[in-house]
Scaffold this motif. Structure first.
Motif, PDB file in Angstrom:
ATOM      1  N   ARG A 190       0.673  -0.715  -0.108  1.00 20.50           N
ATOM      2  CA  ARG A 190      -0.085  -0.170   0.124  1.00 20.50           C
ATOM      3  C   ARG A 190       1.315   1.638  -0.114  1.00 20.50           C
ATOM      4  O   ARG A 190       1.745   1.585   0.865  1.00 20.50           O
ATOM      5  N   THR A 191       0.674   2.268  -1.203  1.00 17.96           N
ATOM      6  CA  THR A 191       1.309   3.297  -0.748  1.00 17.96           C
ATOM      7  C   THR A 191       0.616   4.355  -1.204  1.00 17.96           C
ATOM      8  O   THR A 191      -0.186   4.098  -2.172  1.00 17.96           O
ATOM      9  N   ASP A 192       1.141   5.439  -1.978  1.00 14.48           N
ATOM     10  CA  ASP A 192       0.497   6.856  -1.750  1.00 14.48           C
ATOM     11  C   ASP A 192       1.258   7.257  -3.456  1.00 14.48           C
ATOM     12  O   ASP A 192       0.405   7.648  -3.871  1.00 14.48           O
ATOM     13  N   ASN A 193       2.006   6.051  -3.631  1.00  9.79           N
ATOM     14  CA  ASN A 193       2.141   6.628  -4.851  1.00  9.79           C
ATOM     15  C   ASN A 193       1.032   6.184  -5.712  1.00  9.79           C
ATOM     16  O   ASN A 193       1.531   4.702  -6.224  1.00  9.79           O
ATOM     17  N   ASP A 194       0.391   6.783  -5.964  1.00  3.74           N
ATOM     18  CA  ASP A 194      -0.669   5.964  -7.229  1.00  3.74           C
ATOM     19  C   ASP A 194      -0.628   5.236  -8.447  1.00  3.74           C
ATOM     20  O   ASP A 194      -0.970   3.958  -8.612  1.00  3.74           O
ATOM     21  N   TYR A 247       0.939   2.290  -6.646  1.00  2.00           N
ATOM     22  CA  TYR A 247       0.054   0.907  -6.840  1.00  2.00           C
ATOM     23  C   TYR A 247      -1.023   0.073  -7.717  1.00  2.00           C
ATOM     24  O   TYR A 247      -0.965  -0.997  -7.757  1.00  2.00           O
ATOM     25  N   GLU A 276       8.631   1.240  -2.842  1.00  5.45           N
ATOM     26  CA  GLU A 276       9.462   2.982  -2.177  1.00  5.45           C
ATOM     27  C   GLU A 276      10.109   3.833  -2.628  1.00  5.45           C
ATOM     28  O   GLU A 276      10.736   4.987  -2.781  1.00  5.45           O
TER      29      GLU A 276
END
Length: 318
Positions: free
Chosen positions: A157-161, A164, A194
């Protein structure tokens, strides 16, 4: 015109494959790592596939070697780097979870520390020399020698769409029935995500076995994923049934040494508060009753009678 690919001492012409066993010394410990490098005849992305991070997870290793045997670089669009046993000290010792000699869980050390202990230096070497070379990264796992497992994939799960969404597309292409969205740090695929590299960790099989059915399931997933990425233009195995996304992965751990008696099986649906097993001491007294903290599906289960304080008992996908 495609160029010769140079990686870790190998020079591989377009349409060819290079093979070697690397000799490494990390934290004063000598180890080896087999490596296959395919430089496709046609242009395309670079995909890195590893297995043997947990080196008693044999379905992953056997499947990765099959991929190295059967891929034809003349039909490949891009570069494929395969490292089938990255933790050779673990493989030689049939070690579960840990990487001798420092006995750390290698898949909790990434992106590693080049000045750390053996497992930390090995993680740093793998990250810098293999994972960072990838446009896409795939790491193959399974249940360890002491674990039964229902097949699943894990992505970070990452904020980098973009990362992801591309990682989720990998999991959907691989086609295992369960997709776990995780935030566990220190793993290969977490470190890759990351660093902005779409990545997938796929798990099939366990208990020290490598059945034909398990190997075929993992191999078909690999071929579908390589076709999804455009490395292969030949037909891939047909898509399996629907997948489901699990947004939490809850592990139960033992708080006593003793004998473990599970009360559920892999794939079982459990409810919050349900007894899932118990531990007895060496005189037969019940010292721990394990209850599920959540409602979900049992994805892996320790299947050995022997249990140590702090070891996993089972994992539940929610």
């Amino acid at each position: 015109m495609k160029e010769t690919l140079e990686i870790l001492g190998l020079r591989v012409a377009p349409g060819d494959v290079g093979k070697t066993v690397l000799d490494l010394t990390l934290a004063g410990v000598a180890t080896k790592m087999p490596l296959f490098v395919f430089n496709g005849a046609h242009s395309g992305p670079t995909v890195v596939v590893t297995s043997g991070v947990h080196a008693a997870e044999y379905v992953a290793i056997a499947t990765t070697y099959r991929l190295a045997r059967e891929i034809d670089p003349a039909q490949l669009y891009g570069q494929l780097v395969i490292a089938p046993i990255v933790s050779m000290t673990s493989f030689a010792k049939r070690a579960i979870y840990i990487a001798p000699p420092d006995d750390k869980n290698l898949n909790r050390q990434f992106p590693g520390d080049p000045n750390g202990s053996f497992a930390q230096q090995l993680a740093a070497w793998i990250f810098q020399n293999l994972i960072r070379r990838a446009d896409t990264y795939i790491d193959l796992h399974g249940g360890d020698l002491n674990e039964a497992l229902a097949p699943f994939s894990i992505l970070r799960r990452t904020d980098n769409d973009d990362v992801y969404e591309r990682s989720m597309a990998l999991a959907e292409a691989f086609g295992l029935p369960n997709i776990v969205v995780s935030v566990v740090g220190g793993s290969t695929t977490s470190a890759a995500a990351e660093a902005g590299i779409p990545a997938l960790l796929a798990e099939v099989g366990g208990q020290g076995l490598w059945t034909e059915a398990d190997r075929e399931q993992m191999y078909a997933g690999l071929l579908r994923t390589l076709a999804h990425l455009g490395l292969m233009r030949t037909s891939a195995p047909p898509a399996p049934g629907p997948t489901r996304v699990l947004n939490e992965f809850v592990w139960l751990r033992a708080s006593h040494n003793g004998l473990w008696y599970p009360a559920v099986n892999i794939g079982d649906a459990v409810t919050e508060g349900q007894q899932v097993g118990h531990i007895e001491d060496f005189l037969g007294n019940v010292v721990e009753v394990a209850k599920s903290p959540v409602s979900g599906t049992v994805l892996f289960l320790v299947s050995t009678l022997a249990m140590n304080n702090g070891d996993p008992l089972l994992g539940i996908g929610v």
